[in-house]
Every structure is written in C-alpha cells, then in structure tokens.
Design a protein around this motif. Structure first.
Motif, PDB file in Angstrom:
ATOM      1  N   LYS A 162       0.769  -1.213   0.035  1.00  0.00           N
ATOM      2  CA  LYS A 162      -0.018   0.001   0.145  1.00  0.00           C
ATOM      3  C   LYS A 162       0.974   1.139  -0.067  1.00  0.00           C
ATOM      4  O   LYS A 162       0.304   2.362  -0.275  1.00  0.00           O
ATOM      5  CB  LYS A 162      -0.884  -0.115   1.089  1.00  0.00           C
ATOM      6  CG  LYS A 162      -2.242  -0.801   1.102  1.00  0.00           C
ATOM      7  CD  LYS A 162      -3.278  -0.936   2.291  1.00  0.00           C
ATOM      8  CE  LYS A 162      -4.349  -1.857   1.979  1.00  0.00           C
ATOM      9  NZ  LYS A 162      -5.135  -1.617   3.349  1.00  0.00           N
ATOM     10  N   SER A 165       3.710   4.141  -4.844  1.00  0.00           N
ATOM     11  CA  SER A 165       3.299   5.062  -5.500  1.00  0.00           C
ATOM     12  C   SER A 165       3.475   5.084  -7.164  1.00  0.00           C
ATOM     13  O   SER A 165       4.293   4.006  -7.315  1.00  0.00           O
ATOM     14  CB  SER A 165       3.892   6.454  -5.181  1.00  0.00           C
ATOM     15  OG  SER A 165       5.225   6.407  -5.453  1.00  0.00           O
ATOM     16  N   GLU A 212      -8.535  -4.083  -1.849  1.00  0.00           N
ATOM     17  CA  GLU A 212      -7.970  -2.728  -1.337  1.00  0.00           C
ATOM     18  C   GLU A 212      -7.004  -2.299  -2.180  1.00  0.00           C
ATOM     19  O   GLU A 212      -6.768  -1.204  -2.522  1.00  0.00           O
ATOM     20  CB  GLU A 212      -7.726  -2.818   0.149  1.00  0.00           C
ATOM     21  CG  GLU A 212      -9.070  -3.144   0.914  1.00  0.00           C
ATOM     22  CD  GLU A 212      -8.640  -3.453   2.614  1.00  0.00           C
ATOM     23  OE1 GLU A 212      -7.437  -3.274   2.813  1.00  0.00           O
ATOM     24  OE2 GLU A 212      -9.615  -3.597   3.323  1.00  0.00           O
ATOM     25  N   LEU A 213      -5.978  -3.281  -2.550  1.00  0.00           N
ATOM     26  CA  LEU A 213      -4.778  -2.928  -3.352  1.00  0.00           C
ATOM     27  C   LEU A 213      -5.206  -2.587  -4.996  1.00  0.00           C
ATOM     28  O   LEU A 213      -4.732  -1.602  -5.165  1.00  0.00           O
ATOM     29  CB  LEU A 213      -3.995  -4.167  -3.562  1.00  0.00           C
ATOM     30  CG  LEU A 213      -3.080  -4.411  -2.017  1.00  0.00           C
ATOM     31  CD1 LEU A 213      -2.180  -5.739  -2.182  1.00  0.00           C
ATOM     32  CD2 LEU A 213      -2.143  -3.245  -1.698  1.00  0.00           C
ATOM     33  N   GLN A 215      -8.035  -1.441  -5.887  1.00  0.00           N
ATOM     34  CA  GLN A 215      -8.815  -0.012  -5.874  1.00  0.00           C
ATOM     35  C   GLN A 215      -7.681   1.198  -5.421  1.00  0.00           C
ATOM     36  O   GLN A 215      -8.089   2.310  -5.944  1.00  0.00           O
ATOM     37  CB  GLN A 215     -10.037  -0.098  -4.729  1.00  0.00           C
ATOM     38  CG  GLN A 215     -11.166  -0.776  -5.331  1.00  0.00           C
ATOM     39  CD  GLN A 215     -12.259  -1.095  -4.430  1.00  0.00           C
ATOM     40  OE1 GLN A 215     -12.270  -1.082  -3.127  1.00  0.00           O
ATOM     41  NE2 GLN A 215     -13.584  -1.182  -4.921  1.00  0.00           N
ATOM     42  N   LEU A 216      -6.866   0.816  -4.660  1.00  0.00           N
ATOM     43  CA  LEU A 216      -5.856   1.862  -4.421  1.00  0.00           C
ATOM     44  C   LEU A 216      -4.870   2.180  -5.654  1.00  0.00           C
ATOM     45  O   LEU A 216      -4.612   3.651  -5.860  1.00  0.00           O
ATOM     46  CB  LEU A 216      -4.980   1.471  -3.029  1.00  0.00           C
ATOM     47  CG  LEU A 216      -3.771   2.255  -2.864  1.00  0.00           C
ATOM     48  CD1 LEU A 216      -4.570   3.715  -2.199  1.00  0.00           C
ATOM     49  CD2 LEU A 216      -2.929   1.850  -1.908  1.00  0.00           C
ATOM     50  N   HIS A 217      -4.268   1.202  -6.376  1.00  0.00           N
ATOM     51  CA  HIS A 217      -3.474   1.314  -7.259  1.00  0.00           C
ATOM     52  C   HIS A 217      -3.924   1.243  -8.789  1.00  0.00           C
ATOM     53  O   HIS A 217      -3.272   1.885  -9.470  1.00  0.00           O
ATOM     54  CB  HIS A 217      -2.428   0.180  -7.182  1.00  0.00           C
ATOM     55  CG  HIS A 217      -1.249   0.304  -5.894  1.00  0.00           C
ATOM     56  ND1 HIS A 217      -0.891   1.560  -5.490  1.00  0.00           N
ATOM     57  CD2 HIS A 217      -1.383  -0.594  -4.846  1.00  0.00           C
ATOM     58  CE1 HIS A 217      -0.314   1.334  -4.327  1.00  0.00           C
ATOM     59  NE2 HIS A 217      -0.438   0.147  -3.811  1.00  0.00           N
ATOM     60  N   HIS A 218      -5.317   0.702  -8.823  1.00  0.00           N
ATOM     61  CA  HIS A 218      -5.678   0.311 -10.226  1.00  0.00           C
ATOM     62  C   HIS A 218      -4.398   0.290 -11.187  1.00  0.00           C
ATOM     63  O   HIS A 218      -4.317   0.866 -12.085  1.00  0.00           O
ATOM     64  CB  HIS A 218      -6.382   1.702 -10.533  1.00  0.00           C
ATOM     65  CG  HIS A 218      -7.710   1.454 -10.198  1.00  0.00           C
ATOM     66  ND1 HIS A 218      -8.899   0.695 -10.813  1.00  0.00           N
ATOM     67  CD2 HIS A 218      -8.548   2.108  -9.144  1.00  0.00           C
ATOM     68  CE1 HIS A 218      -9.907   0.725 -10.251  1.00  0.00           C
ATOM     69  NE2 HIS A 218      -9.964   1.432  -9.470  1.00  0.00           N
ATOM     70  N   GLU A 237     -11.938   3.100 -12.083  1.00  0.00           N
ATOM     71  CA  GLU A 237     -11.509   3.731 -11.116  1.00  0.00           C
ATOM     72  C   GLU A 237     -12.555   4.696 -10.598  1.00  0.00           C
ATOM     73  O   GLU A 237     -13.120   5.506 -11.453  1.00  0.00           O
ATOM     74  CB  GLU A 237     -10.319   4.784 -11.178  1.00  0.00           C
ATOM     75  CG  GLU A 237      -9.860   5.400 -10.081  1.00  0.00           C
ATOM     76  CD  GLU A 237      -8.408   6.269 -10.419  1.00  0.00           C
ATOM     77  OE1 GLU A 237      -7.626   6.428  -9.504  1.00  0.00           O
ATOM     78  OE2 GLU A 237      -8.336   6.373 -11.721  1.00  0.00           O
ATOM     79  N   THR A 312       5.843   5.652   2.068  1.00  0.00           N
ATOM     80  CA  THR A 312       5.922   6.058   0.623  1.00  0.00           C
ATOM     81  C   THR A 312       7.314   6.872   0.655  1.00  0.00           C
ATOM     82  O   THR A 312       7.322   7.982   1.264  1.00  0.00           O
ATOM     83  CB  THR A 312       4.858   6.774   0.211  1.00  0.00           C
ATOM     84  OG1 THR A 312       3.630   5.730   0.257  1.00  0.00           O
ATOM     85  CG2 THR A 312       5.101   7.006  -1.290  1.00  0.00           C
TER      86      THR A 312
END
Length: 506
Positions: A162, A165, A212-213, A215-218, A237, A312
C-alpha cells in the motif's frame, strides 16, 4: 513485449513451456516473458514434496526438479508468485524473492520487479483471517497446522504494498480480489460454477486485502488463479480515468483455458531482464522494523500512533538505497542449488530427510546489500535460543558470520561469536530489536552444528491459447483450503502420470 500468463501451474512446467513453443511456431512471434499466478510447486526432491499441503495421494514430483538440477533450462524468463500448494520450505528460503532455478524467479512473500520498463507487483499465498495479523513464525519441519498457515497472507506484506506510488502495469495474486465478480459476467460464471453462488451472496469469495490494493493502485492488468476457471472483468477507478483489466485463469489441464498471451508496450532500448524496483527496495528498508517472526498479533502503524505510519519514500531515501546497490538494480543471476535433486533413475530409494530451515545465499546477498533482516536468520536464532535456554549464560554459542558482496556468493567466511541466549531473545514478551541489531551489524546466521546438515493448442485472434471449453465442470467446495472436495466426473478420460493432483481444486 509478448507476455504469457499462466493460471495454476501445478508443477507442469514441461507442458506449459511446450505450449508456449507451440504457439511461437504457429504465429512466428516469440514470447518474451511467462508469468505464473501461483500453485507453482517448485519441488526439488521428496522432502519438498512432503512440505506441500496436499493429501499424500495427490503428491507428485511433476517436472520442476529437471529445471532445478539443470537437466532442462526454462526457454523463457519466468516469474511466479506462491499459492496454497507449494514447496513451502523452499520458498521460505526466499522471503524477498529469488531464483528457484535458472531463468525462473519467485517474487517472494510480496514484491515488485521491473522487466524492460514494465512494472510487475505481486502478493503470494491466500488470505485467511486467523493468520492475518501474525508474524512469519512458521518453520520446517511443519506441523499439520503450520503446513497451511505458512502460505497465508500477512498484514505486513499488504501494508508494504500500500506504500507504493506511481503506476503499476501488472499485479499478480493467487486469490481473486473480493467482489471482483460484480465487474464481470457473474451470471455466466455461476452457470459453470454454481457452487460459487453462496460465497458470492455472502461477499466471501476472494480476498478483501487484494481488492483494497486494486482500488488503491488500479494497475493496468490484474491476474489471478486459485478457483480453476477463466473469468474476466473491468474495474473502473471511482472518480478517475483508470480501468483495471482483471483476468483469472484455469489450471494446466487439457481442455482448460490456462494460458493467455498479451502484448504490452515496453522500453525497447532496455534488455528483457529482471531489475529490482527502487521504490519497493526503499519500502522494505524503511519498514524492516515491522518484521515479526512471532506468532502473536502484530499491528501495523496508523494515524492514531505517535510514530511514522506512511512509508512511501521520498527521493532522498530512494537515492540512499540506490547507493547501496552501486546504482545497479539488475537482479544478480546468483542461483546455486542447495539440496540434492530428485533422481527417478536412482536404483536405491531416495531418503526423505526431515526438512529444516535453511539460509539461502541469494537472500543473504540481498539482505546484506539492502541492510535488512533475513526472516530465516531470525527464525533460526529464536530456534537455537529455545534449544539452549537451559544452558548457562557464559556457554559459547557458535554463530556463522557470512561476508558477501552483491554479485559474489563465493566468498563466504565462517567465524565464531560468543553470545548468551538471553541477550539474543530473552523472553516471549520481548521484541526482536536486539536480534535485529545484531543480525544487521554482523549478519549472523544460525548455529552451524545444529542446522547445516501436451495439450491440443488452438489460437484465437485475441491471443488466447484456448484448450477448448469443458462444460462438465465439477462441483468443488471453495470454502477452506484443507477441506474435502468433490472429484471431477471426467477425470478418467485423461491417463496422465500425475492427473490425480489435478482432479480436485485442492
């Protein structure tokens, strides 16, 4: 770049590679990379075979050992993640990834690599709630329980992923992301897999951390396996422009859709070889203190805490890591066999040795260069401490100090250090900070005396290698990985030496 994606490999490397070579002959185009989505089964010998969580009647050596021993060489660069049917003792030697055989790379518990500019991330194992917050405490020889929990996904790996970036081109998971069926032809899936209906209704099909991953990173593409069927979906997204193309594939069997070929733009000026991802390396370094090899609950940092909880990395932190690797992020080709390979021509029976936690030189090189802990070293330290805790404080403990450089595994020197057991690991309630500091400064390894010892292929215009539809799908339970399953009604049609292991969704 032409990439072939495989569902569950189940040890059938010869068939998979033969299928790829057949496709290349059909269309005259070379496949540059093979990606496998779990259940790879990298069994080197009979000891590894007995570290797989399958009933004895389903255990089969298959063909990986030929690539491990050097009898055969993988004709295409291969990357894979772990599933729930693996030689867990072998993969546990490579927690941060490594070569399991020449040209065959395991991504680790979780990882990110680059191939000619294409960024590939992955998470190994399957999600089980009861193991989610535990550390990586399992060690061979496994019990009936740890034989299964060893491949369960932990919160540490998801937390690290998560922190990423930037864009991700391909994401791999063995589990399907939870709720993914809502974005595809769910009714069509239920026509072929009606026993999925209750799990879908209860929102229990798939992994919530994986969703969750997603939808976070697409990522551009997300590939999965595990449920032994082909299923496609498009996940847009929310309030954005990205769309993730999801595809799950079947297991390697005749008349199954187990392989998909796609073309992705890459940097043509770069060679098709593996490189570490700088941001991922930095995240591993920054979160090294979160690593746990204890069974108890282990929480990840969050906004309610006092310390840092977003890892990050900034540009300065990444520059420091790049210096550690001398500005060279190529993955070194430093595979070396560590155990005797299975030999079917051997006249006398090959002994099945008791599996032990081993330190792999690839992990030693990686951890020494990056300056992080090897979970295997910590596990062996804890194990050796438990074994000697009744001895006197001033008794000598022999430790192996390994001195290596990033690309050289041959220069290994052994020394001895005096360390009392309570200094390394004084109690179950004490954290592992002292152990980490000791391992990071001297890169301690374990007590030496205790531990050293072919389907018909047709081509579709979309690039899919179709092994034609099999409408007679079996009813298989998908609740827990160690529950009983129903057999496929057509399993006797194919007389193959290892068909038994494919006759269920174990």
């Amino acid at each position: 770049m032409r990439i072939a994606v495989e569902g569950c490999a189940h040890g059938e490397l010869e068939i998979i590679y033969e299928t790829i070579l057949c496709l290349e002959k059909i269309d005259g185009k070379k496949i540059d990379l093979l990606i496998c989505c779990g259940d790879f089964q990298s069994t080197r010998n009979l000891t590894d075979l007995h570290c797989m969580a399958v009933p004895d009647k389903y255990k089969d050596m298959c063909t990986f050992y030929k690539y491990y021993s050097g009898e055969k060489v993988a004709p295409v660069l291969t990357i894979f993640i772990g599933g729930n049917h693996e030689a867990s003792n072998y993969l546990q030697e490579l927690p941060y990834g490594g070569w399991v055989a020449p040209n065959i790379y395991y991504i680790g518990y979780a990882g990110v690599v680059n191939v000619a500019g294409i960024r590939i991330a992955g998470i190994s194992g399957i999600y089980k709630n009861h193991s989610w917050m535990q550390g990586h405490y399992e060690t061979p020889p496994y019990t009936d329980k740890t034989l299964r929990t060893v491949y369960h996904v932990r919160n540490l790996e998801i937390f690290r992923l998560k922190q990423l970036s930037g864009s991700i081109d391909i994401f791999l998971s063995h589990d399907w992301p939870n709720g993914i069926t809502k974005f595809g032809d769910e009714n069509g899936l239920l026509r072929t897999k009606p026993f999925f209906r209750q799990d879908i209704k209860n929102n229990a099909l798939g992994s919530q951390p994986c969703m969750e991953l997603l939808q976070l990173h697409h990522p551009s593409y997300w590939f999965s396996a595990h449920l032994h069927c082909k299923f496609a979906a498009l996940v847009p997204e929310q309030k954005g422009t990205k769309v993730t193309k999801f595809l799950a594939l079947d297991k390697c069997l005749p008349k199954r859709k187990f392989l998909q070929v796609l073309e992705i733009e890459h940097q043509t000026d770069l060679p098709i070889e593996l490189s570490y991802d700088l941001e991922w390396l930095t995240i591993l370094f920054l979160t090294n203190h979160l690593l746990s090899v204890k069974k108890g609950l282990h929480y990840m940092p969050g906004p309610a805490g006092n310390g840092r909880w977003i890892y990050t990395p900034c540009e300065e932190e990444k520059k420091n890591i790049l210096k550690k690797f001398n500005n060279d992020l190529r993955v070194p080709e430093n595979f070396k066999p560590t155990v005797e390979s299975y030999n079917p021509q051997r006249l006398e029976p090959q002994p099945i040795k008791l599996p032990r936690m081993q330190i792999n030189i690839q992990t030693t090189v990686f951890c020494k260069t990056l300056g992080i802990d090897d979970p295997g070293v910590l596990l062996q330290m804890v194990g050796s401490t438990d074994h000697t805790e009744s001895k006197s404080e001033d008794e000598d403990t022999n430790i192996v100090d390994i001195s290596v450089t990033q690309h050289d595994c041959s220069n290994i020197s052994y020394t001895s250090m005096q360390e009392s057991s309570d200094q390394m690991y004084s109690s179950e309630c004490e954290d592992l900070q002292k152990v980490r500091e000791s391992a990071q400064s001297d890169f301690l390894s374990p007590v030496l005396n205790s531990y050293l010892s072919s389907p018909d292929v047709t081509e579709e215009k979309s690039g899919n290698i179709n092994v034609s539809n099999d409408n007679q799908e079996s009813e298989v339970s998908v609740t827990d990985d160690d529950e009983s399953v129903k057999m496929e009604p057509n399993c006797k049609k194919f007389k193959r030496r290892n068909y038994s292991i494919y006759s269920s969704t174990l």
